[in-house]
Design an enzyme around this catalytic site. Structure first.
Site, mmCIF file in Angstrom:
data_model
loop_
_atom_site.group_PDB
_atom_site.id
_atom_site.type_symbol
_atom_site.label_atom_id
_atom_site.label_comp_id
_atom_site.label_asym_id
_atom_site.label_seq_id
_atom_site.Cartn_x
_atom_site.Cartn_y
_atom_site.Cartn_z
ATOM 1 N N ASP A 1 -2.613 -5.038 0.684
ATOM 2 C CA ASP A 1 -2.048 -6.308 1.140
ATOM 3 C C ASP A 1 -2.679 -6.829 2.429
ATOM 4 O O ASP A 1 -2.967 -8.023 2.549
ATOM 5 C CB ASP A 1 -0.531 -6.227 1.261
ATOM 6 C CG ASP A 1 -0.036 -5.023 2.060
ATOM 7 O OD1 ASP A 1 -0.859 -4.278 2.643
ATOM 8 O OD2 ASP A 1 1.190 -4.808 2.089
ATOM 9 N N MET B 1 0.813 -1.209 0.000
ATOM 10 C CA MET B 1 0.000 0.000 0.000
ATOM 11 C C MET B 1 0.856 1.273 0.000
ATOM 12 O O MET B 1 2.065 1.227 0.190
ATOM 13 C CB MET B 1 -0.917 -0.003 1.234
ATOM 14 C CG MET B 1 -1.907 -1.159 1.256
ATOM 15 S SD MET B 1 -2.893 -1.208 2.767
ATOM 16 C CE MET B 1 -3.862 0.300 2.594
ATOM 17 N N HIS B 2 0.177 2.402 -0.206
ATOM 18 C CA HIS B 2 0.705 3.756 0.013
ATOM 19 C C HIS B 2 1.688 4.245 -1.041
ATOM 20 O O HIS B 2 2.051 5.425 -1.032
ATOM 21 C CB HIS B 2 1.381 3.875 1.389
ATOM 22 C CG HIS B 2 0.632 3.282 2.525
ATOM 23 N ND1 HIS B 2 -0.656 3.646 2.835
ATOM 24 C CD2 HIS B 2 0.989 2.345 3.445
ATOM 25 C CE1 HIS B 2 -1.063 2.960 3.899
ATOM 26 N NE2 HIS B 2 -0.090 2.165 4.271
#
EC number: 2.7.1.17
Length: 480
Positions: free
Chosen positions: A236, A81-82
């Site tokens: 995830d 992520m991110h």
């Protein structure tokens, strides 16, 4: 019989899993990835490497399981992520992706984190989130910022290549600090604070919905049929939850990897940003999750292992099977700072109460207790209780630790039987739901359980007393 594919884009590897209609794994392939660190605190990855890894993994599966691939009817995606993947007008990547563990935008995160952002997103704006990364690019790489057509999360860039569609989904989008997490839609206000508009964002779908179909040329190259749907998928952790069946309100999992995660599912949106608990959308519609994080879980045991020159398994095996009441010795597992509930990057770990006769088993027990107390901090910070947790990660190999965790968290902890129940399976399950319209609550069942650990009620009073002393130690250390 139809099959389904799960793509799990991790930081260190890309994994592809084929499952059957019965969800039994058929074949898997994994290709390593590398991370570049061009400056202190920076962490980047070339998105082209994701596509190359995908091509390699699919080539491996075609060589070994062509018949199984030919029966694939749905694909799901999971990813770290991110990450900020910036693409220009021609959908070409403008710079390497800035990853989740990149800390260069700590000043921008502090600037964005205020009452407005917390009210909209339900979360503290951490340096790892996507929005502060874009503010950093705007200020330090303005020529690149000016060319941005859209910003994509890592798995969504892979989706763009697979389908030609710029689409994201709720669980991953919730980690950007651009999503109105309660409303499950992009926030124009948060986008404006980083110089962006809705035009820069991909469309949003739920994780179980269809986001597009596989490009015909890729389908032909890999020996797949036409019109194969690609699900929204999940970030995830949400995909991992789908893999172990943590999709019903009140269910949760405990991950004891290098870091520790306490993940619980909720049917309503109830953020608690002041506690540094993440409140994100789940990969299922009308579902959210809360996630507390301690940065050094099994990592704390690994640190002790190196210090004492014994493997983690040797250290825990020396404790036997009978969980003991905590003693005077305490351990704060803040070896790399702490996330939940303190959000303190500067704090560091400590042993308190060392005595002349403190030995290796004492230190091992106390490290395990300290991590268990940190996970209790996560549970308390989330404001709720949980009756049962599924344990995953390297630390779950220790029966002593799991019984201790059950006692400290006052809930049953179950250990799945051996098998592949990670994010790739969760992604494949989301692909199955998108392709068939099946009820995700029916599809995403918990795995077979190998062993269950119940709380030791006879140790409850001693554990509560030790946890109180543990809680008092952080304020003293912070002001030391």
């Amino acid at each position: 019989m139809p099959n389904y594919l799960g793509f799990d884009l991790g930081t260190s590897s890309l994994k592809v899993l084929i499952i059957g209609e019965d969800q039994a794994p058929i074949a898997t392939a994994s290709v390593p990835l590398t991370v570049e660190r061009p400056d202190f605190g920076w962490s980047e990855q070339d998105p082209a490497s994701w596509i190359a890894a995908c091509q390699t993994a699919m080539g491996m599966l075609k060589a070994s399981h062509a018949e199984a691939l030919a029966r694939v009817e749905g694909i799901g995606l999971s990813g770290h992520m991110h990450g900020a993947t910036l693409v220009g007008p021609d959908d070409r990547v403008l710079r390497p992706c800035i990853l989740w563990n990149d800390t260069r935008s700590h000043e921008e995160a502090h600037e964005l984190d205020d009452a407005q952002s917390r009210a909209i997103t339900g979360n503290i704006v951490f340096p790892g989130f996507t929005a502060p990364k874009l503010l950093w690019v705007q200020r330090h790489e303005p020529e690149i910022f000016a060319k941005i057509r859209r910003v994509l999360l890592p798995k969504d860039f892979l989706r763009l290549w697979l389908t030609g569609e710029a689409v994201s989904e709720m669980s991953d989008a919730a980690g950007t600090a651009w999503l109105d997490t309660g409303a499950r839609e992009w926030s124009p206000e948060m986008l404006a604070r980083t110089g962006l508009t809705l035009d820069h964002m991909p469309l949003l779908v739920e994780g179980t919905e269809v986001s597009g179909t596989l490009r015909p040329d890729l389908a032909a190259e890999w020996g797949l049929g036409l019109g194969i749907v690609v699900a929204g998928g999940g970030g995830d952790n949400a995909a991992s939850a789908c893999g172990v069946g943590i999709v019903r309100p009140g269910s949760g999992f405990l991950s004891l990897g290098t870091s520790g995660v306490l993940f619980t599912t909720a049917a309503s949106y109830a953020p608690r940003p002041e506690t540094a608990v993440h409140t994100f959308c789940h990969a299922l519609p009308n579902t959210w999750h809360q996630m507390g994080v301690t940065l050094s879980a099994a990592g704390s045991l690994e640190w002790l292992s190196k210090l004492l020159r014994e493997t983690p398994g040797e250290l825990t095996q020396a404790l036997g099977t009978d969980v003991q009441a905590p003693g005077r010795l305490l351990f704060l597992p803040y070896l790399s700072g702490e996330r939940t509930p303190h959000n303190d990057a500067a704090i560091r770990g400590v042993f308190a109460g060392l005595e002349a006769d403190t030995d290796r088993p004492d230190m091992t027990r106390t490290v395990l207790e300290g991590v268990a107390f940190s996970m209790r901090d996560c549970l308390v910070a989330g404001g709720g209780t949980v009756d049962r947790l599924v344990a995953v990660g390297a630390g779950s190999r220790s029966a002593y630790w799991l019984e201790l965790m059950a006692t400290v968290l006052d809930c049953e902890i179950v250990l799945p039987a051996a098998g592949d129940f990670g994010a790739a399976l969760g992604a494949a399950r989301l692909g199955l739901c998108a392709a068939t319209g099946a009820d995700p609550l029916e599809i995403m069942s918990e795995p077979p359980i190998a062993r269950a650990f119940a709380p030791r009620r006879d140790l409850a009073a001693a554990v509560d007393e030790a946890y109180g002393r543990y809680r008092a130690l952080y304020p003293a250390l912070r002001h030391a």
